[in-house]
Design a protein around this motif. Sequence first.
Motif, PDB file in Angstrom:
ATOM      1  N   GLN A  17       0.826  -1.202   0.000  1.00 44.83           N
ATOM      2  CA  GLN A  17       0.000   0.000   0.000  1.00 44.83           C
ATOM      3  C   GLN A  17       0.865   1.259   0.000  1.00 44.83           C
ATOM      4  O   GLN A  17       0.476   2.287  -0.559  1.00 44.83           O
ATOM      5  CB  GLN A  17      -0.922   0.000   1.219  1.00 44.83           C
ATOM      6  CG  GLN A  17      -1.982  -1.081   1.183  1.00 44.83           C
ATOM      7  CD  GLN A  17      -2.691  -1.221   2.510  1.00 44.83           C
ATOM      8  OE1 GLN A  17      -2.400  -2.108   3.304  1.00 44.83           O
ATOM      9  NE2 GLN A  17      -3.620  -0.329   2.761  1.00 44.83           N
ATOM     10  N   MET A  18       2.039   1.190   0.630  1.00 36.70           N
ATOM     11  CA  MET A  18       2.945   2.343   0.614  1.00 36.70           C
ATOM     12  C   MET A  18       3.553   2.533  -0.773  1.00 36.70           C
ATOM     13  O   MET A  18       3.757   3.660  -1.214  1.00 36.70           O
ATOM     14  CB  MET A  18       4.053   2.169   1.657  1.00 36.70           C
ATOM     15  CG  MET A  18       3.573   2.276   3.086  1.00 36.70           C
ATOM     16  SD  MET A  18       4.937   2.444   4.275  1.00 36.70           S
ATOM     17  CE  MET A  18       5.710   0.830   4.163  1.00 36.70           C
ATOM     18  N   ALA A  19       3.847   1.434  -1.443  1.00 38.01           N
ATOM     19  CA  ALA A  19       4.460   1.502  -2.775  1.00 38.01           C
ATOM     20  C   ALA A  19       3.370   1.573  -3.832  1.00 38.01           C
ATOM     21  O   ALA A  19       3.209   0.681  -4.663  1.00 38.01           O
ATOM     22  CB  ALA A  19       5.357   0.295  -3.000  1.00 38.01           C
ATOM     23  N   SER A  20       2.609   2.647  -3.797  1.00 35.77           N
ATOM     24  CA  SER A  20       1.498   2.795  -4.733  1.00 35.77           C
ATOM     25  C   SER A  20       1.019   4.250  -4.734  1.00 35.77           C
ATOM     26  O   SER A  20       1.308   4.995  -3.793  1.00 35.77           O
ATOM     27  CB  SER A  20       0.337   1.861  -4.336  1.00 35.77           C
ATOM     28  OG  SER A  20      -0.239   2.278  -3.107  1.00 35.77           O
TER      29      SER A  20
ATOM     30  N   THR B  91      10.724  -7.317  -1.227  1.00 36.26           N
ATOM     31  CA  THR B  91       9.779  -6.258  -1.575  1.00 36.26           C
ATOM     32  C   THR B  91       9.661  -6.117  -3.088  1.00 36.26           C
ATOM     33  O   THR B  91       8.573  -5.860  -3.611  1.00 36.26           O
ATOM     34  CB  THR B  91      10.168  -4.919  -0.926  1.00 36.26           C
ATOM     35  OG1 THR B  91      11.542  -4.622  -1.210  1.00 36.26           O
ATOM     36  CG2 THR B  91       9.966  -4.964   0.579  1.00 36.26           C
ATOM     37  N   PHE B  92      10.758  -6.308  -3.807  1.00 37.41           N
ATOM     38  CA  PHE B  92      10.672  -6.238  -5.266  1.00 37.41           C
ATOM     39  C   PHE B  92       9.831  -7.394  -5.807  1.00 37.41           C
ATOM     40  O   PHE B  92       9.045  -7.215  -6.741  1.00 37.41           O
ATOM     41  CB  PHE B  92      12.051  -6.237  -5.911  1.00 37.41           C
ATOM     42  CG  PHE B  92      12.009  -5.948  -7.389  1.00 37.41           C
ATOM     43  CD1 PHE B  92      11.774  -4.663  -7.837  1.00 37.41           C
ATOM     44  CD2 PHE B  92      12.177  -6.957  -8.321  1.00 37.41           C
ATOM     45  CE1 PHE B  92      11.707  -4.384  -9.211  1.00 37.41           C
ATOM     46  CE2 PHE B  92      12.119  -6.691  -9.682  1.00 37.41           C
ATOM     47  CZ  PHE B  92      11.877  -5.406 -10.119  1.00 37.41           C
ATOM     48  N   ALA B  93       9.984  -8.556  -5.207  1.00 33.60           N
ATOM     49  CA  ALA B  93       9.168  -9.694  -5.633  1.00 33.60           C
ATOM     50  C   ALA B  93       7.685  -9.403  -5.425  1.00 33.60           C
ATOM     51  O   ALA B  93       6.847  -9.736  -6.268  1.00 33.60           O
ATOM     52  CB  ALA B  93       9.587 -10.954  -4.875  1.00 33.60           C
ATOM     53  N   MET B  94       7.351  -8.757  -4.290  1.00 30.74           N
ATOM     54  CA  MET B  94       5.957  -8.371  -4.054  1.00 30.74           C
ATOM     55  C   MET B  94       5.479  -7.376  -5.104  1.00 30.74           C
ATOM     56  O   MET B  94       4.376  -7.497  -5.650  1.00 30.74           O
ATOM     57  CB  MET B  94       5.809  -7.751  -2.656  1.00 30.74           C
ATOM     58  CG  MET B  94       5.759  -8.744  -1.534  1.00 30.74           C
ATOM     59  SD  MET B  94       5.138  -7.962   0.000  1.00 30.74           S
ATOM     60  CE  MET B  94       6.521  -6.910   0.440  1.00 30.74           C
ATOM     61  N   ALA B  95       6.311  -6.378  -5.371  1.00 24.85           N
ATOM     62  CA  ALA B  95       5.928  -5.339  -6.324  1.00 24.85           C
ATOM     63  C   ALA B  95       5.732  -5.915  -7.720  1.00 24.85           C
ATOM     64  O   ALA B  95       4.812  -5.519  -8.444  1.00 24.85           O
ATOM     65  CB  ALA B  95       6.978  -4.235  -6.344  1.00 24.85           C
ATOM     66  N   GLU B  96       6.587  -6.863  -8.111  1.00 25.45           N
ATOM     67  CA  GLU B  96       6.443  -7.507  -9.423  1.00 25.45           C
ATOM     68  C   GLU B  96       5.085  -8.174  -9.588  1.00 25.45           C
ATOM     69  O   GLU B  96       4.514  -8.198 -10.683  1.00 25.45           O
ATOM     70  CB  GLU B  96       7.513  -8.588  -9.584  1.00 25.45           C
ATOM     71  CG  GLU B  96       8.810  -8.145 -10.155  1.00 25.45           C
ATOM     72  CD  GLU B  96       9.657  -9.360 -10.482  1.00 25.45           C
ATOM     73  OE1 GLU B  96      10.016  -9.514 -11.660  1.00 25.45           O
ATOM     74  OE2 GLU B  96       9.947 -10.150  -9.564  1.00 25.45           O
ATOM     75  N   GLY B  97       4.586  -8.730  -8.482  1.00 23.38           N
ATOM     76  CA  GLY B  97       3.303  -9.398  -8.541  1.00 23.38           C
ATOM     77  C   GLY B  97       2.138  -8.441  -8.753  1.00 23.38           C
ATOM     78  O   GLY B  97       1.072  -8.846  -9.215  1.00 23.38           O
ATOM     79  N   LYS B  98       2.344  -7.187  -8.402  1.00 26.76           N
ATOM     80  CA  LYS B  98       1.287  -6.189  -8.542  1.00 26.76           C
ATOM     81  C   LYS B  98       1.434  -5.352  -9.803  1.00 26.76           C
ATOM     82  O   LYS B  98       0.435  -4.949 -10.412  1.00 26.76           O
ATOM     83  CB  LYS B  98       1.288  -5.287  -7.313  1.00 26.76           C
ATOM     84  CG  LYS B  98       0.203  -4.213  -7.316  1.00 26.76           C
ATOM     85  CD  LYS B  98       0.197  -3.423  -6.019  1.00 26.76           C
ATOM     86  CE  LYS B  98      -0.899  -2.363  -6.016  1.00 26.76           C
ATOM     87  NZ  LYS B  98      -0.936  -1.594  -4.748  1.00 26.76           N
ATOM     88  N   TYR B  99       2.671  -5.055 -10.196  1.00 29.01           N
ATOM     89  CA  TYR B  99       2.934  -4.141 -11.314  1.00 29.01           C
ATOM     90  C   TYR B  99       3.639  -4.895 -12.441  1.00 29.01           C
ATOM     91  O   TYR B  99       4.844  -5.167 -12.373  1.00 29.01           O
ATOM     92  CB  TYR B  99       3.805  -2.974 -10.848  1.00 29.01           C
ATOM     93  CG  TYR B  99       3.197  -2.162  -9.722  1.00 29.01           C
ATOM     94  CD1 TYR B  99       2.082  -1.351  -9.945  1.00 29.01           C
ATOM     95  CD2 TYR B  99       3.734  -2.199  -8.435  1.00 29.01           C
ATOM     96  CE1 TYR B  99       1.529  -0.594  -8.928  1.00 29.01           C
ATOM     97  CE2 TYR B  99       3.190  -1.446  -7.402  1.00 29.01           C
ATOM     98  CZ  TYR B  99       2.086  -0.655  -7.657  1.00 29.01           C
ATOM     99  OH  TYR B  99       1.527   0.091  -6.635  1.00 29.01           O
TER     100      TYR B  99
END
Length: 205
Positions: free
Chosen positions: A80-83, A113-121
Amino acid sequence: MIEAVVFDIGNVLLEWQPERHFDTFMDAQDRKRLFAEVDLHAMNDAVDKGGNLPDLCAALAEAHPEWREQILRWNADWLQMASPAIPHSVRLLRALRAKGIPVFALSNFGIGTFAMAEGKYDFLQEFDRRYISGHMGVIKPDPEIYRMLEADCGVAPEALLFADDRADNIKAAEARGWKGHLFTTPEAWADRLVAEGLLTPEEAI
């Protein structure tokens, strides 16, 4: 002549404003006191150097029990912060690639955290090359991270154009001969790409 374009990710392709997120569930004065008393950004730097976010968050919460609940939100609410994403910047990334211009990522980002972000973006998977600090063990603006990118990609420093939202990161890149762009808005970045002859005004919309 520019041969490759290098994008930072946070505040260039997606917004990264932790204080803004904490303001959504904390009183403003309490949030300011939290960030003054607990160095959450230093913890995040350790994540970006390869540390494990849940472990580091838990250790910091144990060291500051009065802020335990709020500190643990850094981990629980990370996506939620990275958005949100910055759509115009994403379009510029894709416009460059559509013209066959190599596009690299150079970002202070943790492994998990990059792995999480990849899943969203999905656009985070569209770079020609990705240089993620957590995997490299060094963060910007350390000159070593720029040297590592140069050595891997084989592009001369003067042929790299780099956009980042932090002046210290740009200064470090320019010290190695890169062309730098201090990112403030996607519109200004689009204008720079047009000025460099990489995109037409129509392509940069």
